[in-house]
Design a protein around this motif. Structure first.
Motif, PDB file in Angstrom:
ATOM      1  N   GLY A  38     -29.554 -85.882 -53.462  1.00 45.91           N
ATOM      2  CA  GLY A  38     -29.994 -86.357 -54.469  1.00 45.91           C
ATOM      3  C   GLY A  38     -30.581 -85.614 -55.372  1.00 45.91           C
ATOM      4  O   GLY A  38     -31.211 -86.083 -56.528  1.00 45.91           O
ATOM      5  N   ILE A  39     -30.452 -84.060 -55.388  1.00 41.33           N
ATOM      6  CA  ILE A  39     -31.114 -83.134 -56.469  1.00 41.33           C
ATOM      7  C   ILE A  39     -29.958 -82.226 -56.661  1.00 41.33           C
ATOM      8  O   ILE A  39     -29.484 -81.587 -55.770  1.00 41.33           O
ATOM      9  N   TYR A  40     -29.854 -81.996 -58.120  1.00 42.79           N
ATOM     10  CA  TYR A  40     -28.788 -81.302 -58.316  1.00 42.79           C
ATOM     11  C   TYR A  40     -29.122 -80.270 -59.235  1.00 42.79           C
ATOM     12  O   TYR A  40     -30.175 -80.262 -60.161  1.00 42.79           O
ATOM     13  N   SER A  41     -28.374 -78.951 -59.191  1.00 46.94           N
ATOM     14  CA  SER A  41     -28.597 -77.934 -60.323  1.00 46.94           C
ATOM     15  C   SER A  41     -27.583 -78.503 -61.505  1.00 46.94           C
ATOM     16  O   SER A  41     -26.298 -78.730 -60.987  1.00 46.94           O
ATOM     17  N   TRP A  42     -27.974 -78.097 -62.789  1.00 47.34           N
ATOM     18  CA  TRP A  42     -26.964 -78.462 -63.822  1.00 47.34           C
ATOM     19  C   TRP A  42     -26.454 -77.056 -64.240  1.00 47.34           C
ATOM     20  O   TRP A  42     -26.920 -76.204 -64.798  1.00 47.34           O
ATOM     21  N   LEU A  43     -25.239 -76.837 -64.077  1.00 45.43           N
ATOM     22  CA  LEU A  43     -24.508 -75.748 -64.520  1.00 45.43           C
ATOM     23  C   LEU A  43     -24.304 -75.645 -66.032  1.00 45.43           C
ATOM     24  O   LEU A  43     -24.564 -76.771 -66.716  1.00 45.43           O
ATOM     25  N   PRO A  44     -23.691 -74.539 -66.458  1.00 42.48           N
ATOM     26  CA  PRO A  44     -23.683 -74.618 -67.874  1.00 42.48           C
ATOM     27  C   PRO A  44     -22.802 -75.553 -68.926  1.00 42.48           C
ATOM     28  O   PRO A  44     -23.279 -76.004 -69.905  1.00 42.48           O
ATOM     29  N   LEU A  45     -21.696 -75.912 -68.249  1.00 38.51           N
ATOM     30  CA  LEU A  45     -20.919 -77.130 -68.745  1.00 38.51           C
ATOM     31  C   LEU A  45     -21.839 -78.487 -68.873  1.00 38.51           C
ATOM     32  O   LEU A  45     -22.003 -79.139 -69.760  1.00 38.51           O
ATOM     33  N   GLY A  46     -22.295 -78.524 -67.624  1.00 42.19           N
ATOM     34  CA  GLY A  46     -23.013 -79.892 -67.543  1.00 42.19           C
ATOM     35  C   GLY A  46     -24.326 -79.731 -68.232  1.00 42.19           C
ATOM     36  O   GLY A  46     -24.861 -80.943 -69.194  1.00 42.19           O
TER      37      GLY A  46
END
Length: 436
Positions: A38-46
């Motif tokens: 339930g925890i995410y890293s947001w990458l450049p596109l996101g």
């Protein structure tokens, strides 16, 4: 941005852990990466999409007269004990202790903190009305996080809070924020139905959930077809809007529905926002009092207004995709246009593509330039997946004719032999002014 240098870790196959379309496409297009449940890293596109959504929300909050603040994500338990919610909130709250053994928590919401701000600085009727908002990360320890960022534990949220002298003034703030929400969702390219929601123990009827129409939505909602007409505009008659019928499956009474059958519609929806009249639920226990015009000490009336910013990114994808990828509305797309060099091994074609890349940027366009040494089919698949509104496909034919091939991602239409002027007009639409 040159794609050969950009960090875009796309995936060809559907990830097995993804159950819904938005989760699959966000992973495949390299927008996010799961860090833990339930925890995410947001990458450049996101991140670019998230910032675009955030920008529109911020503009409409400012336009509505709200003022931006930043409140702490780590909060003292003392305030929550004062309001009576610390023990009542349940296991979704992440409780922690600092090195002095003081009880702290990771903010699931901010009513206590913002009420504390209000009681310390709003002392007179002359200080009201006020609306304060933030766009900040929150944490709720969901027992079963799922559907990617749609139902995660850590999420980005816009939460706004109004402070008013009385119920009548609180109604005005509520209607102001309702209008701001409708403008926001319209600008995001979404159809949002304001569904009347239960106010629970507070009473009254000032509570609405905003449901985005999407075939993959979690809720089935019933609504007056006249609502769809309002969704097409940026100017709203709020009294008319609030008077139109909309209810979820649980609240809908088919036998006593006030809407004629020929006007009643039903579609699935995804909740992305909630507006709520709080009354004195927090201002009473936290003693947020002011002096009114008559010199009396009275309790402030409050409202709260939330939008799930990170959840909105997933909701947009659920509402706008096809079999091969995402179809971004232009207002939130990570780039305005993709430029595909279809002959990267051809020196002349590459020189012309490089020149075109610079020329497009000079016209204020944010360009993702696919200069990779890849086959045309690979490039087509990549850009259909990430879903930018337009694709310029530049190859030998363009070089010879001095025209362009342009694909509209939403319609799938491919136009050939497009002149430069028509290319710019198509991509920029009516907004042709150039940046300084």
């Amino acid at each position: 941005m040159r794609l050969s240098r950009y960090f875009l870790p796309t995936i060809k196959e559907n990830p097995s852990e993804a159950q819904v379309v938005s989760h699959r496409l966000m992973l495949r297009s390299g927008m996010i990466l799961q860090s833990s449940a339930g925890i995410y890293s947001w990458l450049p596109l996101g991140t670019r999409v998230l910032k675009n959504v955030e920008r529109i929300i911020r503009q409409e909050q400012n336009r509505a007269g709200a003022y931006e603040v930043i409140m702490p994500t780590i909060q003292s338990a003392d305030l929550w004990m004062e309001s009576g919610r610390y023990n009542a909130y349940g296991d979704e709250m992440l409780r922690i202790k600092d090195r002095q053994e003081r009880d702290m928590l990771y903010s699931p919401t901010a009513e206590e903190v913002v009420t504390d701000i209000g009681r310390k600085f709003m002392k007179s009727y002359r200080d009201l009305p006020q609306m304060l908002y933030q766009i900040n990360w929150k944490f709720r320890d969901e027992i079963r996080p799922r559907f990617g960022v749609m139902r995660g534990r850590e999420f980005l949220m816009k939460d706004c809070y109004s402070f008013d002298l009385n119920f009548e003034d609180a109604q005005k703030s509520y209607r102001t924020m309702m209008e701001a929400y409708m403008r926001t969702f319209t600008r995001l390219g979404l159809k949002a139905v304001p569904v009347r929601a239960s106010s629970g123990p507070i009473g009254g009827d000032m509570s609405h959930e905003f449901q985005i129409l999407a075939n993959t939505g979690e809720s089935l909602i019933y609504y007056d077809a006249d609502l769809e007409k309002l969704m097409e505009t940026e100017t709203f008659d709020i009294e008319h809007l609030m008077g139109l019928y909309a209810a979820d499956e649980e609240m809908h009474d088919a036998k006593n529905c006030p809407v004629p059958q020929d006007r009643l519609k039903s579609k699935r929806g995804i909740e992305v926002g909630h507006v709520f009249y709080l009354g004195t639920k927090y201002s009473d226990p936290l003693k947020a009092h002011i002096i009114d015009k008559g010199g009396q000490n009275i309790t402030v009336h409050m409202g709260c207004y939330g939008i799930g910013v990170s959840r909105l990114v997933a909701a947009i994808i659920e509402a706008s995709h096809d079999d091969v990828g995402i179809v971004w509305p232009a207002s939130v797309a990570p780039f305005d246009v993709a430029l595909l060099n279809l002959k990267p091994d051809d020196e002349k074609c590459t020189k012309a593509s490089d020149d075109l890349y610079l020329k497009l940027q000079q016209h204020c366009l944010d360009v993702l330039y696919d200069d990779r040494s890849e086959r045309s089919g690979v490039k087509f698949a990549t850009h259909d997946l990430i879903g930018l509104p337009w694709q310029i496909r530049f190859g030998s034919r363009s070089l010879e004719s001095n025209t362009y091939e342009l694909k509209n991602r939403r319609t799938g239409e491919v136009l050939e032999n497009v002149s430069w002027d028509n290319l710019i007009d198509a991509i920029k639409g009516p907004h042709k002014s150039c940046c300084s």
